[in-house]
Design an enzyme around this catalytic site. Sequence first.
Site, PDB file in Angstrom:
ATOM      1  N   CYS A   1      -2.976   3.563   7.033  1.00 25.65           N
ATOM      2  CA  CYS A   1      -3.835   3.716   7.942  1.00 25.65           C
ATOM      3  C   CYS A   1      -3.692   3.038   9.534  1.00 25.65           C
ATOM      4  O   CYS A   1      -3.512   1.597   9.193  1.00 25.65           O
ATOM      5  CB  CYS A   1      -5.137   3.285   7.088  1.00 25.65           C
ATOM      6  SG  CYS A   1      -5.516   4.046   6.026  1.00 25.65           S
TER       7      CYS A   1
ATOM      8  N   CYS B   1     -22.853 -15.388   6.166  1.00 19.64           N
ATOM      9  CA  CYS B   1     -21.493 -15.576   4.933  1.00 19.64           C
ATOM     10  C   CYS B   1     -21.582 -16.486   4.072  1.00 19.64           C
ATOM     11  O   CYS B   1     -23.019 -17.280   3.186  1.00 19.64           O
ATOM     12  CB  CYS B   1     -20.367 -16.517   5.446  1.00 19.64           C
ATOM     13  SG  CYS B   1     -19.708 -16.049   6.402  1.00 19.64           S
TER      14      CYS B   1
ATOM     15  N   CYS C   1      -5.970  -0.521   9.936  1.00 17.18           N
ATOM     16  CA  CYS C   1      -6.133  -1.548   8.538  1.00 17.18           C
ATOM     17  C   CYS C   1      -6.454  -2.416   8.505  1.00 17.18           C
ATOM     18  O   CYS C   1      -5.438  -3.508   9.431  1.00 17.18           O
ATOM     19  CB  CYS C   1      -5.113  -1.157   7.973  1.00 17.18           C
ATOM     20  SG  CYS C   1      -4.954  -2.018   6.236  1.00 17.18           S
TER      21      CYS C   1
ATOM     22  N   CYS D   1     -29.359 -13.457  20.942  1.00 19.81           N
ATOM     23  CA  CYS D   1     -29.710 -12.918  19.636  1.00 19.81           C
ATOM     24  C   CYS D   1     -31.178 -13.586  19.170  1.00 19.81           C
ATOM     25  O   CYS D   1     -31.437 -13.546  18.435  1.00 19.81           O
ATOM     26  CB  CYS D   1     -27.847 -12.934  18.957  1.00 19.81           C
ATOM     27  SG  CYS D   1     -26.565 -12.087  19.633  1.00 19.81           S
TER      28      CYS D   1
ATOM     29  N   CYS E   1     -13.080 -15.686   2.108  1.00 22.81           N
ATOM     30  CA  CYS E   1     -13.477 -14.580   2.562  1.00 22.81           C
ATOM     31  C   CYS E   1     -12.052 -13.549   2.749  1.00 22.81           C
ATOM     32  O   CYS E   1     -11.841 -13.835   3.458  1.00 22.81           O
ATOM     33  CB  CYS E   1     -14.365 -14.270   4.306  1.00 22.81           C
ATOM     34  SG  CYS E   1     -14.488 -13.009   4.576  1.00 22.81           S
ATOM     35  N   ASP E   2     -12.947 -12.019   2.061  1.00 21.60           N
ATOM     36  CA  ASP E   2     -11.282 -11.142   2.921  1.00 21.60           C
ATOM     37  C   ASP E   2     -11.379 -10.787   4.464  1.00 21.60           C
ATOM     38  O   ASP E   2      -9.966 -10.653   4.673  1.00 21.60           O
ATOM     39  CB  ASP E   2     -11.802  -9.657   1.814  1.00 21.60           C
ATOM     40  CG  ASP E   2     -10.750  -8.717   2.220  1.00 21.60           C
ATOM     41  OD1 ASP E   2      -9.542  -9.252   1.738  1.00 21.60           O
ATOM     42  OD2 ASP E   2     -11.155  -7.118   1.896  1.00 21.60           O
TER      43      ASP E   2
ATOM     44  N   CYS F   1       0.868  -0.913  -0.429  1.00 22.89           N
ATOM     45  CA  CYS F   1      -0.408  -0.058  -0.069  1.00 22.89           C
ATOM     46  C   CYS F   1       0.816   1.216  -0.051  1.00 22.89           C
ATOM     47  O   CYS F   1       2.014   1.239   0.685  1.00 22.89           O
ATOM     48  CB  CYS F   1      -0.607  -0.376   0.548  1.00 22.89           C
ATOM     49  SG  CYS F   1      -2.738   1.433   0.886  1.00 22.89           S
TER      50      CYS F   1
ATOM     51  N   CYS G   1     -23.320  -4.526  19.358  1.00 21.81           N
ATOM     52  CA  CYS G   1     -25.018  -5.309  19.552  1.00 21.81           C
ATOM     53  C   CYS G   1     -25.282  -4.128  20.132  1.00 21.81           C
ATOM     54  O   CYS G   1     -27.011  -4.154  19.877  1.00 21.81           O
ATOM     55  CB  CYS G   1     -24.975  -6.580  20.355  1.00 21.81           C
ATOM     56  SG  CYS G   1     -26.427  -7.322  20.851  1.00 21.81           S
TER      57      CYS G   1
END
Length: 362
Positions: free
Chosen positions: A17, A259, A20, A315, A274-275, A13, A340
């Site tokens: 940040c 997901c 990050c 939940c 997943c990222d 990069c 939450c």
Amino acid sequence: MIYIMMKPASGKCNMHCSYCFYKDEISKREIPDYGFMNEKTLEQIIRKAIGKASKECTFAYQGGEPTLAGIEFFEKSIEFQKKYNTKGIHIQNVIQTNGYSLNEKWCEFFLKNKFLVGVSVDGIKYTHDKYRKSAKGEDSYFTIIQNIEMLEAYGVDYNILTVVNKTTANKVDKIFESYMKKGYQYQQYIPCMEPLEEDGQVREYSINATEYGVFLGRLFELWEIACRQGNRIYIRQFENWFTILKGGIPEACEQRGICGVQTIIEADGSVYPCDFYALDEYRIGNINENTLEEIDEKRKEMQFLEMSYNHAPECLECKYFKICRGNCNRYRMYGKHRLCEGFYYFFEQKYMQLLQMAEMLQ
């Protein structure tokens, strides 16, 4: 639809940040940085994705900072897409950039090839420059704002992504006003993500549930005023909630509460589900060695999607679960989203207005 996210520059990069998440994530891998994606890997991705697609295929480019791979990389991607798209598949290209190094050549390329460009901006100068510095430690706000103006001048489709941290949350009025003046019609607000294996330390940028709930409520008030005045700003989180309230399926995976099937491909071809889980233990193959079918099978064996069914009992019993759905699994602790109480506060204050706006906008 086939969705592929590439990391053409791995974790490299040109900015630093403070919060990050990907920098934190790759620091926990045996090989943090895989360098730049080569042409062979790019061609394998394009060929296999288009070959599997039946109607639509999206190629998303993220990082690190994907533009560091150079414009030639993206030109080659378009070349491969044209080469292998013999079935008339609808292809969309999306890039997420910090916007720091954009220039007219990039704008011309994005416009010509109909890229959707997501640019990260954290509000006004004070809130942005506090945590989003250049790699040299310099302020980046004005450079990025000028580059967004250049995208606008060229007619490139773009949206704004803003991280909700302690500083941005407390300046929501000024941020929204600034975005309105600049004409940012498409906005996304993302809660600041804590590092993996959180040790309980409260970081300077950390936002708590109360602050987040207040932020959401005020943002909704500002958005509703603008909407009723005839200026409907697209805010992704609100739009997905409207979709849920109207009986539809939200497009954002975190707002589905479970997901989705994603294929995240690092520069060396390594594939992750997943990222937010681009870690060694979640590696499900390599695009240079495995078919997408084999990768999908590995995802099933890992039961990655099933991991997100871990909603806490309280939940499932909550009166707002049907709209909240527990949000993203990466933000949960013991099945409960760490913000939450903030969501609950927001829904307690604004649920009826959400219903009214969903009805009005229908």
